[in-house]
Design an enzyme around this catalytic site. Sequence first.
Site, PDB file in Angstrom:
ATOM      1  N   TRP A 179       1.065  -1.268   0.008  1.00  0.00           N
ATOM      2  CA  TRP A 179       0.122  -0.119   0.008  1.00  0.00           C
ATOM      3  C   TRP A 179       0.812   1.239  -0.062  1.00  0.00           C
ATOM      4  CZ3 TRP A 179      -4.234  -0.956  -2.011  1.00  0.00           C
ATOM      5  CH2 TRP A 179      -5.002  -2.010  -1.666  1.00  0.00           C
ATOM      6  N   ASP A 212      -1.551   6.390   6.473  1.00  0.00           N
ATOM      7  CA  ASP A 212      -2.553   5.512   6.017  1.00  0.00           C
ATOM      8  C   ASP A 212      -3.146   4.406   7.210  1.00  0.00           C
ATOM      9  OD1 ASP A 212      -4.113   3.465   4.944  1.00  0.00           O
ATOM     10  OD2 ASP A 212      -3.059   3.242   3.240  1.00  0.00           O
ATOM     11  N   LYS A 239     -12.194  -1.508   6.146  1.00  0.00           N
ATOM     12  CA  LYS A 239     -11.551  -2.760   6.901  1.00  0.00           C
ATOM     13  C   LYS A 239     -11.914  -2.710   8.221  1.00  0.00           C
ATOM     14  CE  LYS A 239      -8.972  -2.998   3.372  1.00  0.00           C
ATOM     15  NZ  LYS A 239      -7.748  -2.157   2.902  1.00  0.00           N
TER      16      LYS A 239
HETATM   17  C1  PLP Z   1      -7.367  -1.744   1.490  1.00  0.00           C
HETATM   18  C2  PLP Z   1      -6.135  -0.612   1.494  1.00  0.00           C
HETATM   19  C3  PLP Z   1      -6.001   0.544   0.718  1.00  0.00           C
HETATM   20  C4  PLP Z   1      -6.989   0.398  -0.445  1.00  0.00           C
HETATM   21  O1  PLP Z   1      -8.293   0.998  -0.160  1.00  0.00           O
HETATM   22  P1  PLP Z   1      -9.316   1.368  -1.316  1.00  0.00           P
HETATM   23  O2  PLP Z   1     -10.404   1.869  -0.329  1.00  0.00           O
HETATM   24  O3  PLP Z   1      -9.627  -0.046  -2.007  1.00  0.00           O
HETATM   25  O4  PLP Z   1      -8.647   2.235  -2.180  1.00  0.00           O
HETATM   26  C5  PLP Z   1      -5.206   1.399   1.056  1.00  0.00           C
HETATM   27  N1  PLP Z   1      -4.410   1.229   1.992  1.00  0.00           N
HETATM   28  C6  PLP Z   1      -4.554   0.188   3.032  1.00  0.00           C
HETATM   29  C7  PLP Z   1      -3.440  -0.015   4.349  1.00  0.00           C
HETATM   30  C8  PLP Z   1      -5.345  -0.887   2.707  1.00  0.00           C
HETATM   31  O5  PLP Z   1      -5.493  -1.647   3.706  1.00  0.00           O
END
Ligand code: PLP
Length: 360
Positions: free
Chosen positions: A101, A171, A195
């Site tokens: 990511w 993030d 998540k």
């Molecule tokens: C799932 C995830 C993403 C991507 O998320 P989307 O909503 O599908 O764009 C980005 N960063 C992390 C840490 C993730 O687990």
Amino acid sequence: MGRVYNFSAGPAVLPEEVLREAQAGMLDYNGTGMSVMEMSHRSAAFADIIETAERDIRDLMQIPDNYHVLFLQGGATQQFAAIPMNLMRNGKADYIVSGSWSKKAFKEAKLYGDARCVASSEDENFSYVPDVDAIEFSPDADYVYICQNETIYGTKYPKLPDTGSIPLVSDVSSMFLSEPIDVADYGVIYGGVQKNVGPAGVVIAIVRDDLVREDVNPLTPTIMRYTTQAEAKSLSNTPPCWGIYVCGLVFKWLKGLGGLDAMKKINEDKAAILYDFLDQSKLFEGTADASCRSLMNVPFVTGDADLDALFVSEAKDHGIQSIKGHRSVGGMRASIYNAMPKAGVQALVDFMAQFERDHS
Ligand SMILES: *Cc1c(COP(=O)(O)O)cnc(C)c1O
């Protein structure tokens, strides 16, 4: 068929109480005679939903007044672009690449300016988090970027980098609201909610007010400017109303549990059941370095791809689903987010023990 133990990395399990409450209001939300899905985002009922949600997340995370809370769309992935577009004033940023990511975010940032990878753990298939004390950040970087919990590799930063006066952007998609964090340590905290917080379709960005500015990359789309969203209180266009509503229910659920300190204890408890088992197992092995194990995502392998596949398929018969690992690690991955009950982790470990007896 009843509900299963769903170990999916995302979209992922939500608290059953929350699903029941959403169900109860499905046809008639709070005496309005309509579902939240059907109501105007300019209605008084929805204003109350989004304002209450913001108040509750501010309470839960103790967000200082000089931070905006934005409810956005486009997934965490859209923020990979929005962050450099909004924040690169000198056109420079430092990225720590500790998994897929952050690697994707780094690649995207290079489209907008001089993004520099200041540390990476790709040499060991991202099984650890780089030593943040060994990094020299560029003094003129506009921000330092991390992905604090790498969903695929199951690592979490054991400590944050000290970036001095450079804003830290994190993030937190796969650890959102799983434990208390000190918001003041960051310039921007953001994550997709699918998540750990709610249904897919909402991204929450918590942005310090000095980073919400007019002097952004001139090509930044209006809708992706933090100024637009902050001024309109996330109602510049139609927001993901239903998703925000369910996030609000999850915030209430978390407050009912005792907030993020209580949630962290529960999560540590659950993770310990699984890690303690892995540490003594002769068949299964965790793939993340013990110094930086995630409380949320736990990848593990047997070392034999056929045996892994058999485990995944037999687990299904025990009500254990979506446990297959990401292709870049292989094996299995148990995502044990806030809403995964302790009984689910116990059921997984019981089955792992049985599988180990049967196959050694
Ligand atoms: C799932 C995830 C993403 C991507 O998320 P989307 O909503 O599908 O764009 C980005 N960063 C992390 C840490 C993730 O687990």
